[in-house]
Design a protein around this motif. Sequence first.
Motif, PDB file in Angstrom:
ATOM      1  N   ALA A  90      -6.296 -20.676  36.407  1.00  0.00           N
ATOM      2  CA  ALA A  90      -6.891 -21.094  37.676  1.00  0.00           C
ATOM      3  C   ALA A  90      -7.901 -20.059  38.169  1.00  0.00           C
ATOM      4  CB  ALA A  90      -5.801 -21.304  38.717  1.00  0.00           C
ATOM      5  N   SER A  91      -7.557 -18.788  38.060  1.00  0.00           N
ATOM      6  CA  SER A  91      -8.479 -17.729  38.472  1.00  0.00           C
ATOM      7  C   SER A  91      -9.726 -17.732  37.606  1.00  0.00           C
ATOM      8  CB  SER A  91      -7.786 -16.366  38.389  1.00  0.00           C
ATOM      9  OG  SER A  91      -6.673 -16.303  39.249  1.00  0.00           O
ATOM     10  N   ALA A  92      -9.546 -18.062  36.315  1.00  0.00           N
ATOM     11  CA  ALA A  92     -10.699 -18.107  35.419  1.00  0.00           C
ATOM     12  C   ALA A  92     -11.673 -19.201  35.839  1.00  0.00           C
ATOM     13  CB  ALA A  92     -10.237 -18.341  33.984  1.00  0.00           C
ATOM     14  N   VAL A  93     -11.147 -20.353  36.249  1.00  0.00           N
ATOM     15  CA  VAL A  93     -12.019 -21.424  36.734  1.00  0.00           C
ATOM     16  C   VAL A  93     -12.767 -20.961  37.981  1.00  0.00           C
ATOM     17  CG1 VAL A  93     -12.086 -23.756  37.691  1.00  0.00           C
ATOM     18  CG2 VAL A  93     -10.582 -23.247  35.761  1.00  0.00           C
TER      19      VAL A  93
ATOM     20  N   MET B  75      -5.727 -29.878  33.936  1.00  0.00           N
ATOM     21  CA  MET B  75      -6.787 -30.619  34.619  1.00  0.00           C
ATOM     22  C   MET B  75      -6.331 -31.189  35.957  1.00  0.00           C
ATOM     23  SD  MET B  75      -9.084 -29.956  32.495  1.00  0.00           S
ATOM     24  CE  MET B  75     -10.373 -30.775  33.417  1.00  0.00           C
ATOM     25  N   SER B  76      -5.019 -31.266  36.158  1.00  0.00           N
ATOM     26  CA  SER B  76      -4.531 -31.788  37.438  1.00  0.00           C
ATOM     27  C   SER B  76      -4.902 -30.877  38.600  1.00  0.00           C
ATOM     28  CB  SER B  76      -3.012 -31.982  37.390  1.00  0.00           C
ATOM     29  OG  SER B  76      -2.340 -30.737  37.280  1.00  0.00           O
ATOM     30  N   LEU B  77      -5.255 -29.616  38.293  1.00  0.00           N
ATOM     31  CA  LEU B  77      -5.696 -28.705  39.350  1.00  0.00           C
ATOM     32  C   LEU B  77      -6.898 -29.270  40.099  1.00  0.00           C
ATOM     33  CD1 LEU B  77      -5.483 -25.233  37.540  1.00  0.00           C
ATOM     34  CD2 LEU B  77      -4.037 -26.030  39.416  1.00  0.00           C
ATOM     35  N   PHE B  78      -7.782 -29.946  39.358  1.00  0.00           N
ATOM     36  CA  PHE B  78      -9.018 -30.430  39.971  1.00  0.00           C
ATOM     37  C   PHE B  78      -8.780 -31.638  40.862  1.00  0.00           C
ATOM     38  CE2 PHE B  78     -10.291 -28.092  36.209  1.00  0.00           C
ATOM     39  CZ  PHE B  78     -11.308 -27.297  36.711  1.00  0.00           C
ATOM     40  N   ALA B  79      -7.603 -32.233  40.746  1.00  0.00           N
ATOM     41  CA  ALA B  79      -7.273 -33.354  41.633  1.00  0.00           C
ATOM     42  C   ALA B  79      -6.872 -32.856  43.017  1.00  0.00           C
ATOM     43  CB  ALA B  79      -6.146 -34.180  41.033  1.00  0.00           C
ATOM     44  N   ARG B  80      -6.637 -31.554  43.145  1.00  0.00           N
ATOM     45  CA  ARG B  80      -6.276 -30.964  44.426  1.00  0.00           C
ATOM     46  C   ARG B  80      -7.547 -30.589  45.173  1.00  0.00           C
ATOM     47  NH1 ARG B  80      -1.007 -27.166  43.097  1.00  0.00           N
ATOM     48  NH2 ARG B  80      -0.105 -28.494  41.471  1.00  0.00           N
TER      49      ARG B  80
ATOM     50  N   PHE C  75     -19.790 -31.539  25.353  1.00  0.00           N
ATOM     51  CA  PHE C  75     -18.647 -30.735  24.948  1.00  0.00           C
ATOM     52  C   PHE C  75     -17.655 -30.566  26.096  1.00  0.00           C
ATOM     53  CE2 PHE C  75     -21.488 -29.316  21.470  1.00  0.00           C
ATOM     54  CZ  PHE C  75     -20.624 -29.537  20.405  1.00  0.00           C
ATOM     55  N   GLY C  76     -18.159 -30.565  27.330  1.00  0.00           N
ATOM     56  CA  GLY C  76     -17.256 -30.525  28.468  1.00  0.00           C
ATOM     57  C   GLY C  76     -16.377 -31.757  28.536  1.00  0.00           C
ATOM     58  N   TRP C  77     -16.977 -32.927  28.256  1.00  0.00           N
ATOM     59  CA  TRP C  77     -16.206 -34.174  28.225  1.00  0.00           C
ATOM     60  C   TRP C  77     -15.147 -34.116  27.123  1.00  0.00           C
ATOM     61  CZ3 TRP C  77     -16.146 -38.016  24.317  1.00  0.00           C
ATOM     62  CH2 TRP C  77     -15.429 -39.175  24.658  1.00  0.00           C
ATOM     63  N   LEU C  78     -15.526 -33.596  25.949  1.00  0.00           N
ATOM     64  CA  LEU C  78     -14.563 -33.474  24.849  1.00  0.00           C
ATOM     65  C   LEU C  78     -13.436 -32.508  25.212  1.00  0.00           C
ATOM     66  CD1 LEU C  78     -17.038 -33.334  21.814  1.00  0.00           C
ATOM     67  CD2 LEU C  78     -15.541 -35.247  22.466  1.00  0.00           C
ATOM     68  N   PHE C  79     -13.788 -31.428  25.923  1.00  0.00           N
ATOM     69  CA  PHE C  79     -12.771 -30.463  26.343  1.00  0.00           C
ATOM     70  C   PHE C  79     -11.778 -31.116  27.300  1.00  0.00           C
ATOM     71  CE2 PHE C  79     -11.326 -27.411  29.551  1.00  0.00           C
ATOM     72  CZ  PHE C  79     -10.684 -26.472  28.746  1.00  0.00           C
ATOM     73  N   VAL C  80     -12.292 -31.813  28.315  1.00  0.00           N
ATOM     74  CA  VAL C  80     -11.427 -32.476  29.289  1.00  0.00           C
ATOM     75  C   VAL C  80     -10.547 -33.516  28.605  1.00  0.00           C
ATOM     76  CG1 VAL C  80     -11.397 -33.993  31.301  1.00  0.00           C
ATOM     77  CG2 VAL C  80     -12.978 -32.047  31.229  1.00  0.00           C
ATOM     78  N   ARG C  81     -11.148 -34.279  27.716  1.00  0.00           N
ATOM     79  CA  ARG C  81     -10.395 -35.312  27.002  1.00  0.00           C
ATOM     80  C   ARG C  81      -9.238 -34.706  26.218  1.00  0.00           C
ATOM     81  NH1 ARG C  81     -12.840 -38.823  22.003  1.00  0.00           N
ATOM     82  NH2 ARG C  81     -11.147 -40.314  21.777  1.00  0.00           N
ATOM     83  N   ARG C  82      -9.511 -33.574  25.576  1.00  0.00           N
ATOM     84  CA  ARG C  82      -8.450 -32.927  24.781  1.00  0.00           C
ATOM     85  C   ARG C  82      -7.343 -32.382  25.684  1.00  0.00           C
ATOM     86  NH1 ARG C  82      -7.718 -31.332  19.674  1.00  0.00           N
ATOM     87  NH2 ARG C  82      -6.320 -29.577  19.293  1.00  0.00           N
TER      88      ARG C  82
END
Length: 509
Positions: free
Chosen positions: A399-402, A265-270, A247-254
């Motif tokens: 971002a704070s939630a992550v 998701m670009s946040l995680f590229a930082r 489900f995480g993969w499906l979430f990211v894909r969406r």
Amino acid sequence: MTTGTTTQPTTTQRAGWRAWAALAVLMLPVLLVSIDNTILNFALPAIAKELEPTSAEQLWIIDAYSLVLAGLLVTMGSLGDRFGRRLLLLTGAIGFTVVSVLAAFAPTAGWLIAARAVMGLFGATLMPSTMSLLRSLFPERNQRRIAVAVWAGMFSAGGALGPIVGGFLIEHFPWQSVFLLAVPMLVLMLVLAPLFVSESRDPNPGRIDLPSILLSMLALAPLAYGIKEIAVHGLAGGAPVVIGVLFGWLFVRRQLRMAQPMLDMSLFARAGFSGSMLVNLFSVIAMVGFLYFVSQHLQMIVGLSPMIAGLALLPGALTSIAGGFIVTPIARRVRASIVIPSALLLSLAAYLIVALVGAHDVGMLVLGFALLGAGIGAAETVSGELILANAPAEKAGAASAVSETAYELGAVLGTSILGGILTWWYRSTLVVPEGIPAELALHAEETLAGAMNAADSVGGAAGEALRSAAATAFDGGVTITSLIGAGLVVLAMAIAATTLGGRREHASH
């Protein structure tokens, strides 16, 4: 100070006194939620004696709150960005207060587990709101560093103060008091927040995407639960992890396919964002795992009263606060890739002291927790500020939630992984002496609390023999989990050293 309902600062004006007053108000839920992560460790013996939970229920009493909270943090952070972070904060405070009262009067372990789960739902509205509001309250980065140091210091201190507060309450009042503690703190916040905390939200939030909300919950909650089951039952309990990853993969894909995703998701590229989040995750696992075993050891093996056992951990609470403030001016001049690993050396030393010296020396436990608190308090301050600095202001809630997901998953995993391994070692090595009735022997094999209650019931030489056997089995597990905790700290140090390099300023003011 930022006013109105927008979050995007156009200048880097310095905050005034109202912003600092707002920060003080926001520390009430931060302190409460972090205390709630660890206060039950000291209340657990009293709860176990009255409600008689199984070993699985005992872990669930602690974990149900964090599991639900972890599953909802991203959703609640995004809702705060859309509808208003202050509104979400106040709504959550009301719900948390009501459910805390219901938890206090739980007649069974099942009732208490259910109440803790609902508390997690409302708790998910509190933490992302407090951290994301810092971005709008303190647009100037140096002031924001101080504000984040206060936030991180209160979070770390709350975790360390949980056993102290819990010890005092359990010694003077019934165990129900640990839940009623939330009522005065949140009522005070409900009165003061509308006076000092300005509303803020994303000016262009986009539409609510229910499939994204559902997918985030179906990813995070099973993932946390599955890791917990693996820690207790081995790979046979890993099916929920597979479900969570799917489900995480499906979430990211969406999210990648949406024009306005719920989570960018670009946040995680930082590197500053993703690396800091992982540092927080492993640091909290180390902190909560330490508290899980030390609170039981001091009360049930050493024989300290709940209040005295809590006070033995006071140096750790103080050093966690001091660590955050001491590191703040250093972090302005020294790279995070150097500051964080250096700070975590103290936490590594703490675990090695316990692993090498053993848990029988109370003085070494006190010293160890003081070092652990100092290291993690400093590391979380730097990593928390980097998370905010690397996120756009309008997406501060998400971002704070992550970031909070990392904190809460850390709380779950600290109990489930280190606590689960400790439980496994205890059960595997405990040799119940002769003369213990079969029913009491079963209780003794479940948990340390069960063994001590059984020893009290039997009394005499047989009771003392059971008490000694249980202490030996438990403390043997403490040595093993301390070595694992040291490994987690080393992993956090490696992540910080390799991902948080580059420039000291990772984002614009």
